[in-house]
Design an enzyme around this catalytic site. Structure first.
Site, mmCIF file in Angstrom:
data_model
loop_
_atom_site.group_PDB
_atom_site.id
_atom_site.type_symbol
_atom_site.label_atom_id
_atom_site.label_comp_id
_atom_site.label_asym_id
_atom_site.label_seq_id
_atom_site.Cartn_x
_atom_site.Cartn_y
_atom_site.Cartn_z
ATOM 1 N N GLU A 238 0.810 -1.220 0.000
ATOM 2 C CA GLU A 238 0.000 0.000 0.000
ATOM 3 C C GLU A 238 0.841 1.267 0.000
ATOM 4 O O GLU A 238 0.552 2.226 -0.724
ATOM 5 C CB GLU A 238 -0.950 0.012 1.194
ATOM 6 N N HIS B 153 -11.817 -4.593 8.985
ATOM 7 C CA HIS B 153 -12.319 -4.295 7.636
ATOM 8 C C HIS B 153 -13.528 -3.367 7.645
ATOM 9 O O HIS B 153 -14.172 -3.206 6.603
ATOM 10 C CB HIS B 153 -12.760 -5.589 6.935
HETATM 11 C C1 LIG Z 1 -2.935 -4.768 4.279
HETATM 12 C C2 LIG Z 1 -3.970 -5.491 3.493
HETATM 13 N N1 LIG Z 1 -4.079 -5.293 2.163
HETATM 14 C C3 LIG Z 1 -5.004 -5.941 1.431
HETATM 15 C C4 LIG Z 1 -5.872 -6.827 2.024
HETATM 16 C C5 LIG Z 1 -6.937 -7.582 1.196
HETATM 17 N N2 LIG Z 1 -6.494 -8.994 1.035
HETATM 18 C C6 LIG Z 1 -6.920 -9.947 1.885
HETATM 19 S S1 LIG Z 1 -6.158 -11.419 1.577
HETATM 20 C C7 LIG Z 1 -5.262 -10.785 0.311
HETATM 21 C C8 LIG Z 1 -4.286 -11.667 -0.423
HETATM 22 C C9 LIG Z 1 -3.202 -12.165 0.488
HETATM 23 O O1 LIG Z 1 -2.419 -13.108 -0.198
HETATM 24 P P1 LIG Z 1 -1.435 -14.083 0.579
HETATM 25 O O2 LIG Z 1 -0.637 -13.304 1.572
HETATM 26 O O3 LIG Z 1 -0.665 -14.824 -0.448
HETATM 27 O O4 LIG Z 1 -2.362 -15.061 1.410
HETATM 28 P P2 LIG Z 1 -3.415 -16.111 0.790
HETATM 29 O O5 LIG Z 1 -4.744 -15.407 0.729
HETATM 30 O O6 LIG Z 1 -2.919 -16.532 -0.544
HETATM 31 O O7 LIG Z 1 -3.464 -17.251 1.760
HETATM 32 C C10 LIG Z 1 -5.571 -9.441 0.102
HETATM 33 C C11 LIG Z 1 -4.998 -8.602 -0.961
HETATM 34 C C12 LIG Z 1 -5.757 -7.004 3.426
HETATM 35 N N3 LIG Z 1 -6.599 -7.817 4.094
HETATM 36 N N4 LIG Z 1 -4.788 -6.349 4.120
#
Ligand SMILES: Cc1ncc(C[n+]2csc(CCOP(=O)(O)OP(=O)(O)O)c2C)c(N)n1
Ligand SMILES: Cc1ncc(C[n+]2csc(CCOP(=O)(O)OP(=O)(O)O)c2C)c(N)n1
Ligand SMILES: [Mg+2]
Ligand SMILES: [Mg+2]
Lengths: 336, 340, 336, 340
Positions: D73, D142
């Site tokens: 971000e 959220h």
């Molecule tokens: C700081 C932040 N940015 C964006 C999000 C929205 N978001 C939730 S899960 C996710 C993807 C995360 O990917 P990863 O770390 O690979 O975990 P996975 O979901 O693949 O297990 C995003 C972008 C969030 N919750 N927190």
């Protein structure tokens, strides 16, 4: 992406009993997650829900290497982490139902499972937000001379956040007893690994912080358990932090909201051949360590456990609205 | 929740010290009394603290407990949260509130939230200290007063010591709080000096303090603006207007009782806040006074705040942007004038 | 720490004239900084002021490789960066005096020098805060098809901030035309490199992001100029971002507030032998490219330039207080 | 500074669409009209946007202009600032305001500050869009409404489209603004539908809008609380109280003229704000009404805000924490009651 996963054989094998236990735990989580899908479709569960179907081996393998004194910092995709750590289906499911008997009294939901007694510190829905907290838990152990491990689970997407960089450096700089387990499922929501990272060899990058780091096959629970055991031994021996990349894959969409338009069906199918459950089942069958009867019994036991948890969650009371502002600040105030 | 009976008035003085020395004495005492307490932040050790607050403590307590961190605000504040969850009593120093934005996610989404989100299972006994305020020509990235934002966050206690006694006495009760406490030190106060209380443990972190009693108008200030308010009160006295000066001390939770009680008597209020006017803490105080004392007010609640500009470097511009005693005097007289 | 610096010879040498010009520019900055010390002691300059005495070679060498279309994102220790980029002493000094004729009309001071015409984007006092901005400037050039270089200068301390991690990955992932120049002066305020970073080989770590990265002797202006030229050529050739670690040292305290209690006098003395100015002076003398007369002339010219700048700053008017709220938002509003 | 004469009322409708479709149409139009415009953020491309706002735009404009970013971000918001300085017109999407804290340093210390700090040399024509608000059981990390914090920052313009018309029309004038503009989209509105204006370019980003005229009380709301205010107004009408409902639309700079003008007529005000009460935007509005219309007020200014708790997951607790129409009705009646 999928071809990038380089399975590694574990150096040592756990006992047959242990492997059966690992299988049963994965099965337990799989069935639990499948039940959550139904419960979500009937709106018993709401909000964001992230399932670990396909990734059970990472949670089960990692937790198998920890003792009850160790600490765990998880993600929002943590049902499996919570169950494998020892939380009951009852408290977890009640939480997702938003009931008073839930681990967080209905305040947290699917993404915010906690259990202070099990030192399970959540359940964090800010991607990467748990990393500094895990470093701090390890710092506390260091300063208090406690030989405990803090296991920090996060994803390949979290690796891109500044928090990872700062936390990895702090842990290595201060030689802290924290094990970073990166669940690399090759996607951050709809963004493939190669679109998140210029350099996708995450273990190599973690090593550049001055930490021991390696990769394990996250679809092989025995390999994960072995890697986690080595990581825990390494840390208990005072060797400082380490990083393990667990290459895995989620068979289902990112969340219940996700239309999953960004992956080839073929890719998903390809990974299904690495499904950790049938793979280990077959091996144990070949080793004569598992019979159809055993499997049937497991399924029956798990089905009953789930049925009880669902019934309990259904029957459980809601937290009274009068309690809304409880726990904003602590009730018991003690001297420092 | 303080360690002794709460009392807004500082205990009788035995000696005088600077605000900086008082903060240092408080840290030293806490580290001596409780070995779970440690100090962590950028340059708190070998450098002695960017504003020399922790000078000498490294030599006294060693590098494990006076812990220099890399430039990683989010990680070392988050590590403070984890260390608190792990049984320690961390004091985390962030050099200035401007840099604390890099750690705000950790403070709001973890420190302030985890107790409620876990259904009461996990509390975070963390103290975070940081410098705030302008007046030293440090320009727009080192001079803002954002403590009002932190006072918006449920789950946090926000302190703003304006006196040497509070600088000395607020830390120990803050460490006794099972939940996160943020302490804002106005950079202009470090060299100020005043009486040290005999027993610092009698300082409470619950209530506002009446620093000067008066009858015609209530001037509400905190931290760096308390001196401005007291100067204005002197000038108003010379013009025959008796001003009561209240030092908020605790920005969250606000001590409505003391504020409303005073305004019920004086029927007029001027709030002095170094934050940008729109959306500053002064707005919340004004709203509360209207909600709780509307029918006692003889005039609108007045606010004297900083101009809504990124703080400029040039001295004449910076001073023009900051609340001055003359502005407070003018506001108070206008309330009376409009009234009479 | 000092022994960690591994001087590297530049592959190619700039012409004699160029080297003389580099020397003169370093001398100009050194004398300017020395004047700032006096002006600070007489309180003509206030606030935080960070001098680059000892580090002149990094600013001079880097800027020598850029064209006027390129962009620069600097630090709060940027007097040298600004002057070497082409800003006049008059506008810089007037800014530090807080006068209307200053580049930022007195609003910025020592830490916030800007020059839109020279594409000098500051002057940023949030450590690491300039890194994402530089990535964005490079992104704009990429999307607009402009073959320009964005040079981003930052310190070894900034490398520890999450912004570095995120910015380095973005630049490499998107193959952006940005050159990262890390002024590694082995300290972040009072914190030595080994207490900031578990792994102190910064170029190696930068390479782990998938960027070309190398180290140059930041005390040798010819080596810096050569490294910067190679970096600029590399980027103009469309090879994507790169990272250059410039190992240097500040002879003076971090800021005018700093008692400098954290460094051994011997260490400082040791580095003085690497002072970039006498070193190059001697070489040029040996090469017969520089006479005492030349040096004396330079000193005289620089002295005059400084005297004029001081006089102008003294005489300059203050921005009227009525203008305080000007430039909070733009005055000219145009269609997108 | 808008592209046409400013007018708070939406232009006559020609068709209806959802809020989400209106936002998408606005992005599509901007990208088509000006090739300096591009969209950047997490999952805006292949995924189609976490709330499906940009669904299909990748196929239309390609990956260079519909740019997926890693989870970074601070860096991609900062990159938006740099791209704006470099001559582009970026639209940066942050998934939710909760995550925007990770980019707040870039937004405050760079985007909002560089114009002033550079003496007017460098403006930042950047648009940042993000989701805010609760009501979907997404729990404490959220669901918060922090737009009030952004409305505190000098140098920013803060927009909160509450209608399909504003969702459609605010983006183009925001891109025309030479300075940073933040657009807050309440997550509960994406599926709402309403009339699309014939000429979206006639939507201004200067003034509040009277959504329902009335005489007895002014209800001030924005974004997600506008519907709550309108429902309350209906219920009040049934009880013989005529409520005027004002949609702020622009949270910074606030349109004092419209607000004060209304309260001068109705003599009563209720502010509905989904933010935590203490230090929310509602406090600033209350303070301004008192400063500018004190002698016209027949009763204290009332505030209906969210309970000061991290937003809980359970539906009954979340709903209890959020401002409800019944609370607004009760507040309005109390003002009248106390008055009559
Ligand atoms: C700081 C932040 N940015 C964006 C999000 C929205 N978001 C939730 S899960 C996710 C993807 C995360 O990917 P990863 O770390 O690979 O975990 P996975 O979901 O693949 O297990 C995003 C972008 C969030 N919750 N927190
Ligand atoms: C985000 C942030 N944290 C802390 C500071 C205070 N500070 C100013 S300079 C500095 C040290 C930076 O070190 P480095 O990046 O190596 O640059 P150098 O001063 O050595 O040139 C610190 C800690 C700041 N300005 N910004
Ligand atoms: Mg992933
Ligand atoms: Mg340095």
């Amino acid at each position: 992406m999928s071809t990038a996963a380089k399975p590694r054989r574990a150096r040592t094998k756990p006992s047959t009993d242990d492997r059966v236990a690992l299988l049963r735990e994965m099965l337990r989580i799989r069935r639990f997650e499948e039940t959550c899908v139904q419960l979500y479709s009937t709106e018993k569960i709401r909000g964001f829900m992230h399932l670990c179907i396909g990734e059970e081996a990472t949670a089960v393998g990692v937790m198998s290497a920890l003792t009850k004194d160790d600490a765990v910092v998880g993600t929002y995709r943590e049902h499996g982490q919570a169950l494998a750590r020892g939380m009951s289906m009852t408290t977890v499911l009640a939480e997702m139902f938003g009931k008073q008997t839930g681990c967080s009294r209905g305040r947290g939901g699917s993404m915010h499972l906690f259990d202070a007694a099990l030192r399970f510190y959540g359940g964090n829905a800010i991607v990467g937000g748990g990393l500094p907290v895990a470093v701090g838990l390890a710092l506390a152990d260091r300063l208090r001379g406690q030989k405990r491990v803090t296991a920090c689970v996060f994803g390949d997407g979290a690796f891109a956040e500044g928090e990872f960089h700062e936390s990895a450096n702090l842990a290595a700089l201060w030689h802290l007893p924290v094990a970073f387990f990166c669940e690399n499922n090759f996607y951050a929501m709809g963004t493939a690994l190669a679109r998140e990272h210029a350099q996708t060899d995450l273990a190599m990058r973690a090593a550049s912080y001055g930490m021991v780091a390696w990769t394990a096959d996250g679809m092989d629970v025995v390999a994960v358990a072995d890697a986690a055991r080595r990581a825990a031994e390494f840390i208990r021996a005072g060797e400082g932090p380490c990083f393990v990349e667990l290459r895995t894959y989620r068979f289902r969409a990112h969340s219940m909201y996700d239309p999953d338009r960004y992956r080839e069906k073929a890719e998903i199918e390809g990974w299904r051949h690495h499904d950790p459950i049938p793979a280990l089942t077959a091996t144990l069958r070949d080793d004569g360590a598992l019979t159809d009867a055993d499997l049937a019994r497991f399924e029956k036991e798990i089905e009953a456990e789930i049925a009880d948890a669902v019934a309990a969650a259904e029957a459980a009371p809601l937290e009274p609205v009068a309690e809304l502002t409880r726990f904003v600040t602590s009730e018991h105030r003690s001297a420092p | 929740m303080t360690m002794t009976v709460s009392s807004p008035a500082p205990a009788p003085a035995v000696e005088t010290a600077t605000y900086r020395e008082a903060l240092r004495a408080a840290i030293r005492e806490a580290m001596t009394r409780d070995d779970r307490v440690f100090l962590m932040g950028e340059d708190v050790g070998r450098y002695g603290g960017c504003f020399a607050v922790s000078m000498g403590l490294l030599e006294e307590f060693g590098p494990e407990r006076i812990r220099d961190t890399p430039l990683s605000e989010s990680a070392f504040v988050g590590a403070g949260i984890g260390a608190a969850l792990g049984g320690l009593r961390p004091i985390v120093e962030i050099m200035t509130v401007n840099f604390s934005l890099l750690a705000l996610d950790q403070i709001l989404n973890n420190a302030a939230t985890v107790l409620h989100m876990s259904g009461g299972q996990l509390n975070v006994p963390l103290v975070i200290r940081m410098t705030t305020g302008a007046g030293r020509q440090l320009a727009a990235q080192h001079s803002h007063s954002l403590e009002g934002w932190y006072a918006h966050i449920p789950g946090l206690r926000i302190l703003a010591p304006a006196t040497v006694a509070d600088a000395r006495g607020m830390l120990w009760p803050a460490l006794a709080d099972p939940d996160p406490v943020l302490i804002f030190e106005n950079g202009g106060l470090y060299n100020s000096s005043g009486p040290l209380p005999a027993d610092p443990a009698t300082i409470d972190i619950e209530r506002a303090a009446v620093r000067r009693p008066g009858d015609d108008v209530t001037i509400i200030a905190y931290g760096g603006t308390l001196a401005t308010a007291l100067t204005a009160a002197d000038q108003l006295a010379a013009q025959g207007m008796s001003a009561e000066v209240i030092d908020l001390r605790v920005l969250r939770p606000l001590d409505d009782e003391t504020l409303v009680g005073s305004v019920r008597r004086t029927h007029r209020a001027v709030i002095v806040d170094e934050g940008w006017r729109s959306g500053s803490l002064s707005a919340e105080i004004s709203a509360r006074l209207v909600e709780q004392a509307f029918y006692d007010l003889d005039a609108p609640v007045a606010r004297v705040c900083s101009a809504e500009v990124p703080m400029p470097y040039a001295r004449h511009l910076e001073q023009a942007a900051l609340p001055q005693a003359a502005d407070v005097v003018a506001a108070a007289l206008q309330l009376a004038g409009r009234h009479g």
